[in-house]
Scaffold this active site. Structure first.
Site, PDB file in Angstrom:
ATOM      1  N   LYS A 194       0.847  -1.195   0.000  1.00  0.00           N
ATOM      2  CA  LYS A 194       0.000   0.000   0.000  1.00  0.00           C
ATOM      3  C   LYS A 194       0.880   1.241   0.000  1.00  0.00           C
ATOM      4  O   LYS A 194       1.567   1.534   0.973  1.00  0.00           O
ATOM      5  CB  LYS A 194      -0.926   0.054   1.216  1.00  0.00           C
ATOM      6  CG  LYS A 194      -1.983   1.137   1.016  1.00  0.00           C
ATOM      7  CD  LYS A 194      -2.657   1.564   2.277  1.00  0.00           C
ATOM      8  CE  LYS A 194      -1.866   2.548   3.067  1.00  0.00           C
ATOM      9  NZ  LYS A 194      -1.667   3.855   2.395  1.00  0.00           N
ATOM     10  N   GLY A 246       6.924   4.611   8.492  1.00  0.00           N
ATOM     11  CA  GLY A 246       6.029   5.744   8.715  1.00  0.00           C
ATOM     12  C   GLY A 246       6.208   6.278  10.115  1.00  0.00           C
ATOM     13  O   GLY A 246       7.282   6.154  10.707  1.00  0.00           O
ATOM     14  N   THR A 248       6.001   6.902  14.155  1.00  0.00           N
ATOM     15  CA  THR A 248       6.138   6.038  15.329  1.00  0.00           C
ATOM     16  C   THR A 248       4.761   5.713  15.903  1.00  0.00           C
ATOM     17  O   THR A 248       4.508   4.589  16.355  1.00  0.00           O
ATOM     18  CB  THR A 248       7.052   6.718  16.366  1.00  0.00           C
ATOM     19  OG1 THR A 248       8.373   6.774  15.809  1.00  0.00           O
ATOM     20  CG2 THR A 248       7.106   5.965  17.674  1.00  0.00           C
ATOM     21  N   GLU A 249       3.877   6.687  15.837  1.00  0.00           N
ATOM     22  CA  GLU A 249       2.527   6.492  16.373  1.00  0.00           C
ATOM     23  C   GLU A 249       1.811   5.324  15.686  1.00  0.00           C
ATOM     24  O   GLU A 249       1.277   4.426  16.339  1.00  0.00           O
ATOM     25  CB  GLU A 249       1.779   7.793  16.109  1.00  0.00           C
ATOM     26  CG  GLU A 249       0.518   7.987  16.848  1.00  0.00           C
ATOM     27  CD  GLU A 249      -0.177   9.243  16.307  1.00  0.00           C
ATOM     28  OE1 GLU A 249       0.471  10.063  15.626  1.00  0.00           O
ATOM     29  OE2 GLU A 249      -1.381   9.352  16.557  1.00  0.00           O
ATOM     30  N   GLU A 268      10.138   0.700  10.511  1.00  0.00           N
ATOM     31  CA  GLU A 268      11.141   1.755  10.287  1.00  0.00           C
ATOM     32  C   GLU A 268      10.412   3.062  10.540  1.00  0.00           C
ATOM     33  O   GLU A 268       9.564   3.472   9.752  1.00  0.00           O
ATOM     34  CB  GLU A 268      11.667   1.641   8.855  1.00  0.00           C
ATOM     35  CG  GLU A 268      13.025   2.280   8.679  1.00  0.00           C
ATOM     36  CD  GLU A 268      12.918   3.733   8.299  1.00  0.00           C
ATOM     37  OE1 GLU A 268      12.876   4.563   9.232  1.00  0.00           O
ATOM     38  OE2 GLU A 268      12.851   4.032   7.114  1.00  0.00           O
ATOM     39  N   CYS A 302      13.155  10.561   7.353  1.00  0.00           N
ATOM     40  CA  CYS A 302      13.117   9.998   8.700  1.00  0.00           C
ATOM     41  C   CYS A 302      14.459  10.166   9.407  1.00  0.00           C
ATOM     42  O   CYS A 302      14.509  10.322  10.609  1.00  0.00           O
ATOM     43  CB  CYS A 302      12.693   8.542   8.668  1.00  0.00           C
ATOM     44  SG  CYS A 302      13.595   7.582   7.470  1.00  0.00           S
ATOM     45  N   GLU A 399       9.547  15.107  16.109  1.00  0.00           N
ATOM     46  CA  GLU A 399       9.930  15.040  14.697  1.00  0.00           C
ATOM     47  C   GLU A 399       9.081  16.045  13.919  1.00  0.00           C
ATOM     48  O   GLU A 399       7.856  15.900  13.843  1.00  0.00           O
ATOM     49  CB  GLU A 399       9.684  13.621  14.175  1.00  0.00           C
ATOM     50  CG  GLU A 399      10.109  13.434  12.745  1.00  0.00           C
ATOM     51  CD  GLU A 399       9.899  11.999  12.244  1.00  0.00           C
ATOM     52  OE1 GLU A 399       8.825  11.430  12.487  1.00  0.00           O
ATOM     53  OE2 GLU A 399      10.818  11.463  11.607  1.00  0.00           O
TER      54      GLU A 399
HETATM   55  P1  NAI Z   1       1.654   7.776   8.730  1.00  0.00           P
HETATM   56  O1  NAI Z   1       2.497   6.944   9.596  1.00  0.00           O
HETATM   57  O2  NAI Z   1       0.217   7.951   9.092  1.00  0.00           O
HETATM   58  O3  NAI Z   1       1.662   7.192   7.229  1.00  0.00           O
HETATM   59  C1  NAI Z   1       2.572   6.264   6.701  1.00  0.00           C
HETATM   60  C2  NAI Z   1       1.802   5.166   5.974  1.00  0.00           C
HETATM   61  O4  NAI Z   1       1.020   4.419   6.901  1.00  0.00           O
HETATM   62  C3  NAI Z   1       0.824   5.641   4.923  1.00  0.00           C
HETATM   63  O5  NAI Z   1       0.831   4.736   3.840  1.00  0.00           O
HETATM   64  C4  NAI Z   1      -0.519   5.568   5.643  1.00  0.00           C
HETATM   65  O6  NAI Z   1      -1.615   5.426   4.787  1.00  0.00           O
HETATM   66  C5  NAI Z   1      -0.336   4.328   6.475  1.00  0.00           C
HETATM   67  N1  NAI Z   1      -1.180   4.240   7.678  1.00  0.00           N
HETATM   68  C6  NAI Z   1      -1.695   5.242   8.419  1.00  0.00           C
HETATM   69  N2  NAI Z   1      -2.385   4.738   9.470  1.00  0.00           N
HETATM   70  C7  NAI Z   1      -2.298   3.390   9.388  1.00  0.00           C
HETATM   71  C8  NAI Z   1      -2.777   2.316  10.192  1.00  0.00           C
HETATM   72  N3  NAI Z   1      -3.481   2.528  11.277  1.00  0.00           N
HETATM   73  N4  NAI Z   1      -2.471   1.055   9.833  1.00  0.00           N
HETATM   74  C9  NAI Z   1      -1.731   0.829   8.735  1.00  0.00           C
HETATM   75  N5  NAI Z   1      -1.260   1.796   7.936  1.00  0.00           N
HETATM   76  C10 NAI Z   1      -1.521   3.065   8.251  1.00  0.00           C
HETATM   77  O7  NAI Z   1       2.336   9.182   8.581  1.00  0.00           O
HETATM   78  P2  NAI Z   1       1.651  10.561   8.087  1.00  0.00           P
HETATM   79  O8  NAI Z   1       0.359  10.792   8.768  1.00  0.00           O
HETATM   80  O9  NAI Z   1       1.649  10.560   6.612  1.00  0.00           O
HETATM   81  O10 NAI Z   1       2.713  11.624   8.625  1.00  0.00           O
HETATM   82  C11 NAI Z   1       2.637  12.077   9.964  1.00  0.00           C
HETATM   83  C12 NAI Z   1       4.028  12.198  10.543  1.00  0.00           C
HETATM   84  O11 NAI Z   1       4.651  10.918  10.579  1.00  0.00           O
HETATM   85  C13 NAI Z   1       5.001  13.042   9.750  1.00  0.00           C
HETATM   86  O12 NAI Z   1       4.893  14.391  10.025  1.00  0.00           O
HETATM   87  C14 NAI Z   1       6.316  12.476  10.185  1.00  0.00           C
HETATM   88  O13 NAI Z   1       6.685  13.038  11.415  1.00  0.00           O
HETATM   89  C15 NAI Z   1       6.026  11.015  10.377  1.00  0.00           C
HETATM   90  N6  NAI Z   1       6.423  10.204   9.206  1.00  0.00           N
HETATM   91  C16 NAI Z   1       7.592   9.550   9.254  1.00  0.00           C
HETATM   92  C17 NAI Z   1       8.016   8.851   8.157  1.00  0.00           C
HETATM   93  C18 NAI Z   1       9.300   8.125   8.178  1.00  0.00           C
HETATM   94  O14 NAI Z   1       9.847   7.816   7.129  1.00  0.00           O
HETATM   95  N7  NAI Z   1       9.838   7.804   9.321  1.00  0.00           N
HETATM   96  C19 NAI Z   1       7.268   8.804   6.913  1.00  0.00           C
HETATM   97  C20 NAI Z   1       6.003   9.478   6.985  1.00  0.00           C
HETATM   98  C21 NAI Z   1       5.637  10.173   8.104  1.00  0.00           C
END
Ligand code: NAI
Length: 794
Positions: A194, A246, A248-249, A268, A302, A399
């Site tokens: 996804k 994605g 940490t939450e 990661e 990240c 972050e």
């Molecule tokens: P996110 O963690 O919500 O999104 C990453 C992926 O997870 C997306 O494909 C999303 O659709 C999916 N996702 C969201 N909720 C899910 C769930 N409950 N179960 C399974 N998959 C799920 O991150 P978001 O909201 O796009 O960004 C928020 C913050 O997260 C950013 O400001 C940043 O601080 C952090 N982040 C960190 C990343 C990294 O590479 N470490 C990448 C993206 C965001």
């Protein structure tokens, strides 16, 4: 009017250099009705017929309609992946290599198209997508084609895990896909991927490439959608592994959701990585490093170097140089080849950055932004430097995921290391100094998965990437990453341990002055025998049900004391492998000298025949010798990554570990787990088999006579699962091994979500005499790999 070359050289002012986007516009127009999922080798309409919009962050315009995946779509994709799995996992490694190689070739052929599409969908500068993202995508497929071909010889006894659910973020859309899909397919798994809702387009373009190269149907599937679609993949019962990148939450939620499901998991997650500049650093290089650390991809990285830690003596000079450099950074149209900083991926992310920067100002840090012009439309944020940042403030801890740098000063290397580690995260760090001794000292002390010396944001398919602590667990890339997509080919027995409830009785020794007939085994904490805090013990019975002694009923407080003792025993971790080996050999010798006594105790507890009990003790002695042999040999590698870089992949001890021991062969089970853990330099809190703890509680005497330092092995007896829950929830424990029942596995995995500790859990009995009960896998689980990139030459 055209400027003369002379004028341009004086002003360094140059015009725009837009990249052509015709091919991408035509492709988007072709898909104008909406992009569909890619399932079982064909594009498939969403079951519910729902679509959502994807935008160009540079102007906010809608560029595509994307299928919104539902549970039904995920079911279809998982079923397709499951159907494809048997044939694909049996295909020879060489054949799989050919497919991966073909994908790499096709990516290269379409490099320009994919780079433009990525920049259009994500907002990143074309210079980055063209020169970094897409070439690395090809590199990952090539590299993993190699692993597919080498699988049988390099990973003997291992096979594919099954159907992998992969959920990726929007910051490096196609690159994150490549990081996950290439190793998964190389190992013989099938995939349901996804992409992030903001950036699904390059993944769909890759689906077309898979079609072109004739990848067997169902091997690679895509379901587009948002977090709910992701959750449907995570919760699907027929998925064998989840790989997530994605926040940490969300990573924490996924850890809880998969707890006890048997799904393999790699996470990661986020970071707040330090960028440390010492007073003897080459400041001009460090400034360029900062540009790459925090303004690469608008800081939406990240491992962005988002905390600038600078030695006080050079702080003002560095800030001045940095500000001058910031004035030259051009923010604007991502498709302009002369742009340094592009657009923020989505309006919500821009709002989040804006709010955090406002908060930084409110908290008293000094905010500086350059005067260069900003685009008037689209989602842009200027490069931002905060100085005078308090280490505990929001912008130093949270972050931001934007082009915002938080600057703090330090005086000594000790202070630099302390500030660097003052974070819940541990993804990466950059260390800048002309003194290699100082750099490597810091590299060893910083708790992070990747350390760049005089460099930053260096990536390569041959090096593992991944974090410590709340930055997640598991590695992506290279040999370290391949192992995450493999599982032992031999299945373990599913026999559950008998459910027991230990009944509490006052400890015999609690009755002051009343002589006890039975002996009461004490806990062993910090090198001392300790009474259980509860004041209660339980009867240990022999095979006929007669009491043969008592063991303490350990509780939360005992665990807390044991963790405290283990945390202090850092001297053990600092010892050389050779020194630890000497202690282990001595331990083996001392156990061997008392073999008869330990065998009788086993016979008394378990009813094992004399010969079998003696065999268990002998096997325990051999096992200790095995790990004594390994203690100075389980070392790292030098990865071949970029030219003129030594990339050291060093296994490091976790620090404090918990070990919940199995019921079967209670002495050998305990030894088989605790010894590899301490051989690698960990300090352990072990809970022995609840029904048969006495040979382990007696073992403290062997520990004492063998010079094992206080606090290295701590033994707390009692209910395995009750103690395991406390251990799993404890923030100072970095890794938890649990061998018991499936209920216990679930509660350990769920409890570990707090500090995202790594876990290794198995339900069902193992044969601890077998060859699989010792060796490399135990050492691998007892360590995590730190990759240190050291450049050389001019
Ligand atoms: P996110 O963690 O919500 O999104 C990453 C992926 O997870 C997306 O494909 C999303 O659709 C999916 N996702 C969201 N909720 C899910 C769930 N409950 N179960 C399974 N998959 C799920 O991150 P978001 O909201 O796009 O960004 C928020 C913050 O997260 C950013 O400001 C940043 O601080 C952090 N982040 C960190 C990343 C990294 O590479 N470490 C990448 C993206 C965001």
């Amino acid at each position: 009017m055209m400027s003369t070359v002379k004028e341009i050289l004086q002003t360094m002012d140059y015009g725009t250099a837009p990249e052509a986007k015709d091919a991408v516009t035509a492709w988007l127009a072709k898909h104008q009705p909406g992009f569909r999922h890619y399932i079982g080798g064909a594009f498939a309409s969403p079951i519910d017929g729902q679509f959502f919009e994807s935008h160009n962050p540079a102007d906010g315009a809608v560029i595509a309609r994307i299928a919104q995946g539902t549970k039904g779509d995920v079911d279809r994709a998982v079923a397709a992946a499951r159907d494809a799995f048997p044939a694909w996992s049996k295909t020879s490694g060489e054949t799989r290599a050919k497919y991966l190689y073909a994908i790499a070739r096709h990516v290269q052929k379409r490099e320009r198209f994919l780079a433009v599409l990525e920049s259009l969908d994500n907002g990143k500068p074309i210079r980055e997508s063209r020169d970094i993202d897409i070439p690395l995508v090809a590199r990952h497929f090539y590299h993993h084609a190699g692993w597919a071909a080498l699988l049988d010889t390099e990973f003997p006894g291992m096979g594919a895990v099954g159907v992998c659910g992969q959920i990726i973020p929007w910051n490096f859309p196609l690159l994150m896909l490549a990081w996950k899909v290439a190793p998964a397919l190389a190992a013989g798994n099938t995939v349901v991927l996804k992409p992030a809702e903001y950036t699904p387009l390059t993944a769909l373009a890759l689906a077309e490439i898979c079609d072109e190269v004739g990848l067997p149907k169902g091997v690679f599937n895509i379901v587009t959608g948002d977090g709910e679609t992701g959750a449907a993949i995570v919760n699907h019962p027929d998925v064998d592994k989840i790989a997530f990148t994605g926040s940490t939450e969300v990573g924490r939620e996924i850890r809880k959701a998969t707890a006890g499901s048997g799904k393999k998991l790699t996470l990661e997650l986020g970071g707040k990585s330090p960028f440390i500049v010492f007073d003897d650093a080459d400041l001009d290089s460090a400034v360029e490093g900062v540009v790459d650390a925090i303004w690469f991809n608008q800081g939406q990285v990240c491992c962005a170097g988002s905390r600038l830690l600078v030695q006080e003596a050079v702080a003002e000079r560095l800030y001045d140089k940095l500000k001058r450099r910031m004035e030259t950074l051009r923010v604007g149209d991502p498709l302009d080849k002369s742009i340094d900083i592009g657009a923020i991926v989505a309006k919500v992310q821009l709002d989040r950055i804006t709010k955090l920067v406002e908060q930084g100002c409110r908290e008293g840090a000094t905010c500086w932004q350059p005067s260069s012009p900003m685009p008037t439309k689209g989602w842009f944020f200027p490069p931002t430097l905060f100085t005078n940042v308090e280490p505990a403030s929001t912008i130093a801890q949270v972050e931001i995921f934007g082009p915002v740098l938080a600057g703090t000063t330090f005086r000594t290397p000790d202070e630099a290391a302390a500030l660097a580690n003052n974070s819940a995260y541990g993804l990466s760090a950059s260390v800048w100094s002309e003194n290699i001794d100082r750099c490597l000292d810091l590299a060893a002390r910083i708790k992070a998965g990747v350390i760049w010396i005089n460099g930053t944001n260096l990536f390569d398919a041959a090096a593992g990437f991944g974090g410590y602590r709340e930055s997640g667990f598991g590695r992506e890339g290279g040999r370290e990453g391949m192992i995450e997509y493999l599982a032992p080919a031999k299945k373990k027995s599913a026999k559950e341990p008998a459910k027991t409830k230990l009944s509490a009785e006052p400890t015999a020794s609690a009755f002051e002055g009343v002589p006890s007939l039975d002996r009461t085994a004490k806990l062993f904490i910090g090198g001392k025998q300790a009474r259980p805090d509860s004041g209660y013990s339980y009867s240990v019975l022999d095979a006929k049900g007669n009491s043969i002694g008592q063991a303490g009923l350990g509780n939360r407080k005992d665990i807390r004391n044991a963790v405290e003792a283990a945390s202090k025993a850092t001297g053990w971790t600092a010892l050389s492998g050779h020194a630890r080996a000497q202690v282990l050999y001595f331990l083996a010798e001392n156990l061997s000298a008392r073999a008869d006594e330990f065998a009788s105790s086993l016979t008394a507890m378990t009813g094992a025949a004399k010969k079998a009990a003696r065999a268990e003790v002998d096997a325990a002695v051999s096992r200790i010798i095995h790990y004594a042999a390994w203690a100075d040999k389980y070392d790292g590698r030098v990865h071949y990554t970029k030219a003129r870089h030594v990339t050291l992949a060093m296994p490091e001890a976790w620090g404090t570990m918990a070990v919940s021991c199995p019921d079967e062969t209670p002495l050998l089970g305990f030894i088989s787990l605790v010894i590899p853990a301490i051989a690698m330099g960990n300090r352990v809190i072990a809970t022995p088999a609840p029904l048969h703890p006495l040979s382990v509680t007696d073992f403290y005497q062997v520990l004492e006579t063998s010079d094992v330092p206080d606090g290295v092995v701590n033994i707390v007896t009692g209910e395995r699962d009750l103690l395991a829950k406390t251990l799993a929830e404890h923030d100072e424990i970095a890794c938890h091994w649990y061998f018991g029942g499936s209920d216990g596995v679930a509660l350990v995995e769920r409890g570990s979500a707090g500090n995202l500790k790594a876990t290794w859990c198995e339900a069902g009995a193992r044969d601890w005499f077998s060859a699989e009960a010792q060796g490399e896998a135990f050492l691998r689980h007892a360590t995590q790999i730190k990759n240190i990139w050291v450049p050389y030459g001019e």
